[in-house]
Design a protein around this motif. Structure first.
Motif, PDB file in Angstrom:
ATOM      1  N   TYR A   9       0.852  -1.183   0.000  1.00 39.71           N
ATOM      2  CA  TYR A   9       0.000   0.000   0.000  1.00 39.71           C
ATOM      3  C   TYR A   9       0.886   1.230   0.000  1.00 39.71           C
ATOM      4  O   TYR A   9       2.009   1.201   0.506  1.00 39.71           O
ATOM      5  N   LYS A  10       0.366   2.318  -0.560  1.00 39.48           N
ATOM      6  CA  LYS A  10       1.110   3.573  -0.608  1.00 39.48           C
ATOM      7  C   LYS A  10       0.423   4.595   0.281  1.00 39.48           C
ATOM      8  O   LYS A  10      -0.781   4.831   0.158  1.00 39.48           O
ATOM      9  N   LEU A  11       1.180   5.168   1.198  1.00 48.40           N
ATOM     10  CA  LEU A  11       0.707   6.244   2.065  1.00 48.40           C
ATOM     11  C   LEU A  11       1.268   7.547   1.524  1.00 48.40           C
ATOM     12  O   LEU A  11       2.482   7.761   1.547  1.00 48.40           O
ATOM     13  N   ASN A  12       0.395   8.383   0.964  1.00 49.15           N
ATOM     14  CA  ASN A  12       0.787   9.714   0.513  1.00 49.15           C
ATOM     15  C   ASN A  12       0.313  10.713   1.555  1.00 49.15           C
ATOM     16  O   ASN A  12      -0.834  10.648   1.996  1.00 49.15           O
ATOM     17  N   LEU A  13       1.199  11.609   1.952  1.00 45.23           N
ATOM     18  CA  LEU A  13       0.833  12.595   2.966  1.00 45.23           C
ATOM     19  C   LEU A  13       1.440  13.936   2.627  1.00 45.23           C
ATOM     20  O   LEU A  13       2.387  14.025   1.849  1.00 45.23           O
ATOM     21  N   ASP A  14       0.851  14.962   3.211  1.00 45.82           N
ATOM     22  CA  ASP A  14       1.367  16.307   2.982  1.00 45.82           C
ATOM     23  C   ASP A  14       0.916  17.216   4.109  1.00 45.82           C
ATOM     24  O   ASP A  14      -0.026  16.907   4.837  1.00 45.82           O
ATOM     25  N   GLU A  15       1.611  18.312   4.227  1.00 47.18           N
ATOM     26  CA  GLU A  15       1.241  19.344   5.184  1.00 47.18           C
ATOM     27  C   GLU A  15       1.167  20.663   4.444  1.00 47.18           C
ATOM     28  O   GLU A  15       1.766  20.813   3.395  1.00 47.18           O
ATOM     29  N   SER A  16       0.426  21.572   5.017  1.00 52.37           N
ATOM     30  CA  SER A  16       0.323  22.902   4.436  1.00 52.37           C
ATOM     31  C   SER A  16       0.359  23.908   5.565  1.00 52.37           C
ATOM     32  O   SER A  16      -0.317  23.737   6.582  1.00 52.37           O
ATOM     33  N   SER A  17       1.186  24.929   5.397  1.00 57.46           N
ATOM     34  CA  SER A  17       1.229  25.986   6.405  1.00 57.46           C
ATOM     35  C   SER A  17       1.352  27.334   5.706  1.00 57.46           C
ATOM     36  O   SER A  17       1.836  27.422   4.584  1.00 57.46           O
ATOM     37  N   LEU A  18       0.895  28.351   6.385  1.00 57.56           N
ATOM     38  CA  LEU A  18       0.902  29.699   5.827  1.00 57.56           C
ATOM     39  C   LEU A  18       2.228  30.413   6.065  1.00 57.56           C
ATOM     40  O   LEU A  18       2.430  31.515   5.587  1.00 57.56           O
ATOM     41  N   ASN A  20       6.249  29.720   8.601  1.00 59.25           N
ATOM     42  CA  ASN A  20       7.017  28.763   9.396  1.00 59.25           C
ATOM     43  C   ASN A  20       7.635  29.470  10.601  1.00 59.25           C
ATOM     44  O   ASN A  20       8.703  30.051  10.469  1.00 59.25           O
ATOM     45  N   PRO A  21       6.992  29.453  11.751  1.00 58.54           N
ATOM     46  CA  PRO A  21       5.756  28.739  12.093  1.00 58.54           C
ATOM     47  C   PRO A  21       4.516  29.534  11.685  1.00 58.54           C
ATOM     48  O   PRO A  21       4.559  30.741  11.507  1.00 58.54           O
ATOM     49  N   SER A  22       3.424  28.805  11.572  1.00 57.98           N
ATOM     50  CA  SER A  22       2.145  29.412  11.224  1.00 57.98           C
ATOM     51  C   SER A  22       1.042  28.380  11.411  1.00 57.98           C
ATOM     52  O   SER A  22       1.289  27.263  11.855  1.00 57.98           O
ATOM     53  N   LEU A  23      -0.181  28.755  11.051  1.00 62.53           N
ATOM     54  CA  LEU A  23      -1.287  27.814  11.079  1.00 62.53           C
ATOM     55  C   LEU A  23      -1.023  26.728  10.039  1.00 62.53           C
ATOM     56  O   LEU A  23      -0.571  27.018   8.934  1.00 62.53           O
ATOM     57  N   ALA A  24      -1.300  25.483  10.413  1.00 61.45           N
ATOM     58  CA  ALA A  24      -0.994  24.369   9.519  1.00 61.45           C
ATOM     59  C   ALA A  24      -2.108  23.336   9.535  1.00 61.45           C
ATOM     60  O   ALA A  24      -2.886  23.241  10.487  1.00 61.45           O
ATOM     61  N   GLY A  25      -2.139  22.571   8.468  1.00 59.67           N
ATOM     62  CA  GLY A  25      -3.051  21.443   8.363  1.00 59.67           C
ATOM     63  C   GLY A  25      -2.320  20.287   7.713  1.00 59.67           C
ATOM     64  O   GLY A  25      -1.304  20.482   7.037  1.00 59.67           O
ATOM     65  N   VAL A  26      -2.810  19.083   7.938  1.00 50.16           N
ATOM     66  CA  VAL A  26      -2.183  17.896   7.365  1.00 50.16           C
ATOM     67  C   VAL A  26      -3.250  16.990   6.768  1.00 50.16           C
ATOM     68  O   VAL A  26      -4.427  17.079   7.107  1.00 50.16           O
ATOM     69  N   GLY A  27      -2.804  16.123   5.898  1.00 50.92           N
ATOM     70  CA  GLY A  27      -3.720  15.155   5.314  1.00 50.92           C
ATOM     71  C   GLY A  27      -2.953  14.106   4.560  1.00 50.92           C
ATOM     72  O   GLY A  27      -1.739  14.197   4.365  1.00 50.92           O
ATOM     73  N   GLY A  28      -3.675  13.090   4.154  1.00 46.62           N
ATOM     74  CA  GLY A  28      -3.046  12.030   3.387  1.00 46.62           C
ATOM     75  C   GLY A  28      -4.068  11.027   2.920  1.00 46.62           C
ATOM     76  O   GLY A  28      -5.265  11.140   3.215  1.00 46.62           O
ATOM     77  N   LEU A  29      -3.580  10.050   2.182  1.00 46.08           N
ATOM     78  CA  LEU A  29      -4.451   8.981   1.709  1.00 46.08           C
ATOM     79  C   LEU A  29      -3.649   7.715   1.517  1.00 46.08           C
ATOM     80  O   LEU A  29      -2.429   7.737   1.376  1.00 46.08           O
ATOM     81  N   ILE A  30      -4.370   6.609   1.535  1.00 41.24           N
ATOM     82  CA  ILE A  30      -3.771   5.293   1.339  1.00 41.24           C
ATOM     83  C   ILE A  30      -4.382   4.701   0.075  1.00 41.24           C
ATOM     84  O   ILE A  30      -5.598   4.740  -0.116  1.00 41.24           O
ATOM     85  N   THR A  49       5.435  24.470  13.186  1.00 41.34           N
ATOM     86  CA  THR A  49       6.423  24.572  12.112  1.00 41.34           C
ATOM     87  C   THR A  49       6.095  23.555  11.016  1.00 41.34           C
ATOM     88  O   THR A  49       5.341  22.606  11.245  1.00 41.34           O
ATOM     89  N   SER A  50       6.700  23.730   9.856  1.00 41.28           N
ATOM     90  CA  SER A  50       6.462  22.795   8.757  1.00 41.28           C
ATOM     91  C   SER A  50       7.003  21.402   9.085  1.00 41.28           C
ATOM     92  O   SER A  50       6.391  20.401   8.707  1.00 41.28           O
ATOM     93  N   VAL A  51       8.110  21.313   9.804  1.00 39.10           N
ATOM     94  CA  VAL A  51       8.669  20.010  10.182  1.00 39.10           C
ATOM     95  C   VAL A  51       7.732  19.299  11.152  1.00 39.10           C
ATOM     96  O   VAL A  51       7.453  18.104  11.004  1.00 39.10           O
ATOM     97  N   ALA A  52       7.225  20.019  12.146  1.00 45.24           N
ATOM     98  CA  ALA A  52       6.283  19.409  13.088  1.00 45.24           C
ATOM     99  C   ALA A  52       5.007  18.983  12.374  1.00 45.24           C
ATOM    100  O   ALA A  52       4.472  17.901  12.638  1.00 45.24           O
ATOM    101  N   ALA A  53       4.532  19.794  11.434  1.00 48.72           N
ATOM    102  CA  ALA A  53       3.320  19.440  10.692  1.00 48.72           C
ATOM    103  C   ALA A  53       3.544  18.166   9.873  1.00 48.72           C
ATOM    104  O   ALA A  53       2.671  17.301   9.809  1.00 48.72           O
ATOM    105  N   GLU A  54       4.711  18.036   9.270  1.00 49.10           N
ATOM    106  CA  GLU A  54       5.017  16.817   8.506  1.00 49.10           C
ATOM    107  C   GLU A  54       5.047  15.608   9.440  1.00 49.10           C
ATOM    108  O   GLU A  54       4.591  14.517   9.075  1.00 49.10           O
ATOM    109  N   GLN A  55       5.558  15.788  10.652  1.00 49.52           N
ATOM    110  CA  GLN A  55       5.544  14.693  11.647  1.00 49.52           C
ATOM    111  C   GLN A  55       4.100  14.324  12.004  1.00 49.52           C
ATOM    112  O   GLN A  55       3.778  13.143  12.134  1.00 49.52           O
ATOM    113  N   TRP A  56       3.238  15.327  12.173  1.00 51.74           N
ATOM    114  CA  TRP A  56       1.823  15.068  12.455  1.00 51.74           C
ATOM    115  C   TRP A  56       1.188  14.276  11.308  1.00 51.74           C
ATOM    116  O   TRP A  56       0.438  13.318  11.535  1.00 51.74           O
TER     117      TRP A  56
END
Length: 115
Positions: A9-18, A20-30, A49-56
């Motif tokens: 299976y492939k897990l694709n994920l991404d983060e978006s922030s306005l 660094n640091p800023s408001l951020a959101g995350v999402g992904g799909l399998i 931060t963008s790094v923390a958002a990617e970890q989330w």
């Protein structure tokens, strides 16, 4: 998106922030080995931060894979620093140690994994 090998299976994920640091959101799909959508996720994180958002994003994706009992997962990460943090055994910058530890623990629960 590249399709994973048979029975993977492939897990694709991404983060978006306005910023660094800023408001951020995350999402992904399998997706399965046929490229079919299995499950997706998203959420607002808040100020980070963008790094923390990617970890989330990774942590949420790992938890979803575990809940679906997916045994073989391939994921691509956009941020090399996230991969580096997962490979380190010492402290983590910016107070993201708990996020990194949660990701490492979850990754150990997936029998076959490629990052």
């Amino acid at each position: 998106m590249d399709q994973p090998p048979l029975n993977w299976y492939k897990l694709n994920l991404d983060e978006s922030s306005l910023g660094n640091p800023s408001l951020a959101g995350v999402g992904g799909l399998i997706r399965n080995d046929k490229g079919e959508w299995i499950k997706g996720y998203d959420r607002a994180i808040g100020l980070t931060t963008s790094v923390a958002a990617e970890q989330w994003a990774l942590g949420d994706g790992i938890k979803l894979c575990i809940s679906l009992k997916i045994p073989a997962v391939i994921t691509d990460l956009d941020v090399q620093l996230v991969v580096d943090l997962l490979e380190k055994n010492d402290g983590h910058p910016n107070g993201i140690g708990a996020l990194v530890s949660d990701c490492k623990a979850g990754l150990r629960e997936i029998p076959m994994l490629q990052i």
